[in-house]
Design an enzyme around this catalytic site. Structure first.
Site, short mmCIF file in Angstrom:
data_model
loop_
_atom_site.label_atom_id
_atom_site.label_comp_id
_atom_site.label_asym_id
_atom_site.label_seq_id
_atom_site.Cartn_x
_atom_site.Cartn_y
_atom_site.Cartn_z
N LYS A 17 0.83 -1.21 0.00
CA LYS A 17 0.00 0.00 0.00
C LYS A 17 0.86 1.26 0.00
O LYS A 17 0.51 2.26 -0.63
CB LYS A 17 -0.91 0.00 1.23
CG LYS A 17 -1.85 1.22 1.33
CD LYS A 17 -2.78 1.32 0.13
CE LYS A 17 -3.99 2.19 0.39
NZ LYS A 17 -3.67 3.57 0.76
N GLU B 63 0.45 6.45 -6.92
CA GLU B 63 -0.78 7.22 -7.11
C GLU B 63 -0.50 8.72 -7.04
O GLU B 63 -0.95 9.49 -7.89
CB GLU B 63 -1.80 6.82 -6.05
CG GLU B 63 -3.13 7.52 -6.16
CD GLU B 63 -4.08 7.06 -5.08
OE1 GLU B 63 -5.19 6.62 -5.43
OE2 GLU B 63 -3.72 7.12 -3.89
#
Length: 349
Positions: A189, A196
């Protein structure tokens, strides 16, 4: 399945609602009595403290934590661990540092308590769309909690299958995976977030370049008054958003694919061959504005084409302007062994 949820913010509350929609029984806890009361009115079982929450769960218990990373998570884990018993599980669904996960898992292992780290992506839209989850932890505990993960996940939906995946086992197509042992979920993550934010930063820089293409600092014959909404729309319509890969693959000059379009990037952003000097790295994209991600790309991609380590200068891609970035610098220092240099990231972690 019964589970406890600690932390009823925007994500924690909606995850609770999605689980209840799926038929699970939730016992909830939060520092806000009003938040607990609100979820209780929707069908959850409220609790007045962590001890009360644990008392209302049937062993083997599972308690999911959705509180801020760092001190709040650490305090919650330690308090829960003091009252849980062997066979119970603590799930950290926040953004904890993966090395903290490893430490906590080793600490709780002596008590027989399972610690599972879950990188959770989905934000406030997850209630309806579902949550993408990257899970780390022991096989036994992760398998026991699969009904929870399956309910939270988006499922296969109507997305076309990747060719060949029908022959592969696992739950990736459903939107969640067991990455590996403790810490691996939050590690994946963490990298997901970096990618991202890098993408978002690249879009911002690119459109800032477009916006400033009318700058008086540019020669008059290469000033462009561009329609930014139309550019965004034509990109959105182009080949399912894959315009970057599709349009940067090969210039045909040597009859072969020019991986990542290096020569065109050189010509477009530097006006000639790239050198490896610091001054080139600091030069301005288009001659009028800084473009950290966009301008760093040719260097990283060029290293890839030369079969070198394309990420050797990755710390230079990180920028730590303003407040909220000390944690980024700390984490990066722990991973790479030194603080990040000036780079691109301007979005909070």
């Amino acid at each position: 399945m019964q589970m406890g949820m600690v932390g009823l913010g925007r994500m924690g509350a909606n995850m609770t609602r999605r689980l209840m929609r799926g038929g699970h029984k939730l016992v909830v806890s939060d520092l806000s009595a009003d938040a607990v009361k609100g979820l209780a009115s929707e069908g959850a079982t409220g609790s007045g403290s962590l001890e009360d929450l644990i008392g209302k769960l049937t062993p083997p218990r599972a308690v999911w934590i959705m509180v801020p990373a760092g001190g709040p998570t650490e305090a919650t884990v330690q308090k829960l661990a003091a009252h849980l018993q062997a066979g119970d599980a603590i799930i950290d669904g926040g953004n904890s540092y993966f090395k903290d996960d490893v430490r906590r898992a080793n600490q709780l292992k002596g008590k027989g308590i399972h610690y599972i780290d879950v990188g959770t992506s989905g934000g406030v839209w997850g209630l309806d769309r579902g949550y993408c989850m990257m899970i780390g932890g022991p096989d036994e505990a992760v398998k026991r909690l699969d009904p929870i993960f399956k309910t939270l996940a988006p499922g296969t939906g109507d997305i076309a299958r990747t060719p060949g995946r029908e022959k592969l086992p696992g739950t990736a197509e459903e939107g969640y995976i067991h990455c590996g042992p403790s810490g691996s979920g939050h590690f994946v993550k963490m990298v997901h977030n970096g990618i991202e934010y890098g993408i978002m930063q690249a879009y911002a820089e690119g459109f800032d370049i477009f916006k400033n293409a009318t700058s008086k600092e540019l020669p008059e014959d290469i000033r462009y008054d561009l329609n930014l909404p139309d550019i965004a729309e034509v990109w959105r319509r182009g080949e399912r958003g894959q315009f970057v890969v599709a349009r940067l693959d090969g210039d045909g000059s040597d009859g072969k694919s020019d991986a990542l379009g290096i020569r065109r990037l050189r010509a477009g952003f530097r006006g000639g061959p790239l050198d490896d000097s610091g001054s080139a790295r600091r030069s301005r994209a288009g001659g009028c504005i800084d473009g950290g991600v966009v301008c760093a790309f040719p260097f990283q991609a060029d290293a890839y084409v030369r079969r070198e380590n394309a990420f050797r200068d990755a710390p230079e891609i990180w920028r730590t302007r303003g407040s909220g970035h000390e944690e980024i610098k700390h984490r990066w220092s722990l991973v790479v062994g030194r603080p990040p240099k000036a780079g691109l990231l301007t979005t909070n972690y």
